[in-house]
Design an enzyme around this catalytic site. Sequence first.
Site, short mmCIF file in Angstrom:
data_model
loop_
_atom_site.label_atom_id
_atom_site.label_comp_id
_atom_site.label_asym_id
_atom_site.label_seq_id
_atom_site.Cartn_x
_atom_site.Cartn_y
_atom_site.Cartn_z
N CYS A 1 0.88 -1.18 0.00
CA CYS A 1 0.00 0.00 0.00
C CYS A 1 0.91 1.21 0.00
O CYS A 1 1.03 1.92 1.00
CB CYS A 1 -0.92 0.00 1.22
SG CYS A 1 -2.09 -1.38 1.29
N ALA B 1 1.65 4.33 -1.83
CA ALA B 1 1.55 5.79 -1.94
C ALA B 1 1.29 6.42 -0.58
O ALA B 1 0.55 5.84 0.23
CB ALA B 1 0.44 6.16 -2.92
N PRO B 2 1.92 7.57 -0.32
CA PRO B 2 2.71 8.43 -1.22
C PRO B 2 4.17 8.04 -1.39
O PRO B 2 4.92 8.76 -2.04
CB PRO B 2 2.62 9.80 -0.55
CG PRO B 2 2.52 9.48 0.91
CD PRO B 2 1.70 8.22 0.99
N GLY B 3 4.60 6.91 -0.82
CA GLY B 3 5.89 6.35 -1.21
C GLY B 3 7.07 6.60 -0.31
O GLY B 3 8.18 6.17 -0.63
N ASP C 1 1.55 -1.18 5.09
CA ASP C 1 1.27 0.03 5.86
C ASP C 1 -0.17 0.42 5.53
O ASP C 1 -0.44 1.05 4.51
CB ASP C 1 2.25 1.14 5.47
CG ASP C 1 2.11 2.37 6.33
OD1 ASP C 1 2.03 2.22 7.56
OD2 ASP C 1 2.08 3.49 5.78
N CYS D 1 -0.11 4.35 11.33
CA CYS D 1 0.22 5.61 12.00
C CYS D 1 -0.89 5.93 13.01
O CYS D 1 -1.29 7.08 13.18
CB CYS D 1 0.42 6.75 11.01
SG CYS D 1 -0.99 7.08 9.94
#
Length: 438
Positions: A257, A259-261, A323, A376
């Site tokens: 998963c 992006a944003p990388g 993530d 997060c």
Amino acid sequence: MDTATQSTTRSPDDRRDAVQHLLRITQDGAYRSLIDRGARPRVVAFVSTVTRWRRYLFFLLHFFLKDKSQPLSQPLEQLLLLGIAEIVLLNEPPHAVVNETVNLARSMRLSTGLTNGVLRSVVRSRTTLPEPNTGNPVRDLAIRWSHPTWLTRRYVKRFGLDETTRLLQRNNEAPIYGIRVNQTHMSVAQLLDELSTQGIAANPSPFLEDYLTITSLGPLIRKGYMSRGVCSVHDESAGFVVALLDPKPNEIILDACSAPGGKALAAACRMRGSGQLHAWDIHPNRLLKVDELAHVQGLDNIHTRVVDLMDPPEMHADRVLLDVPCAGTGVMNKRADLRWRRRETDLMDLTKLQQRLLDAAITCVRPGGLLVYSTCSIEPEENELQVDSFLERHPNFTLERVGDLLPAELVTPTGYMATLPHRHGMDGAFAARLRKSR
């Protein structure tokens, strides 16, 4: 209270523009576009402060309104919230704030008398401001430190009143940004020296050798360090997740998963340009940004692909990073609007999605390979409880303790990684290493 950094350059339109942005936020949730469009620093400071402290500012506004039943138009309400924030939180010269805000109210054809009356009352009381007193200590705490009551209640139950207060205070402080330095372009020491000669304050990370911390991203952007691939925004907690993935040269790595990388780029750097790092995401536009960043950072071993992980192509990776989408309660310090967008019911929906993603990702891990699950979030349902449930469903995976790879203070007794903003001075995050036996 709030120490948001402001630019010394002032525009007479800053306050008007801030009110317009606040109206767009309340009407269509446009907070992120404020940053994406490169608004002036003082406007960003105004908007982020009002957004972050919204609940407390409403409490003060209604306390100082003489007629509590008087309806306020949205423009007048946002203008008053901004004026109170400038006086109480941003330490702007109070009488100048009153005069300039009244003048703006006049030009916007709003009530100058009400604006003048409320703000002058705030000025007179600014050293003895009222405290919330609803009879409910949790609700009072939530109002005072401007968080949703449901979230505050969860934290009080888990941490107690004193530690919850420290967590809420931390969420309201001006952000400190983690920066990962691409040391193929420039060393951390070189970048710190260059910033120092330009009068820009930054500090080396006490934890990670290729990271530094800074209170404002503006100088790095304006000086072109990011566009040239010298560095990128990446919190230390995210750097630790990559450390747990521990990618090696010549391996096949999947960021499922991506992006944003940020984590994919950090992992590719650790691979020293060798092997393959596959960056998957369901959002093609966000993957384009990963491609752009990989190009400017000189990372040729990243391969992006639009993939719905619920129906993945065949892949047998040595290490898989998952993530997942989450409540984001570990990053509320940086996302001023996020606390108002989340509902307690979101947790149930997100944990169901995370479970499905975990069950899908295991097909991409080769026998003997590693799956790193991360969020997060600081919510147990998305973290420890999610991993416990996964291990019950999949006995061919075992938990590997993370202790040898991280500072001891970031490791839970069970062996997970867990960071908390008020304890560790970085974003809240969670990660677990899961080894596949067959």
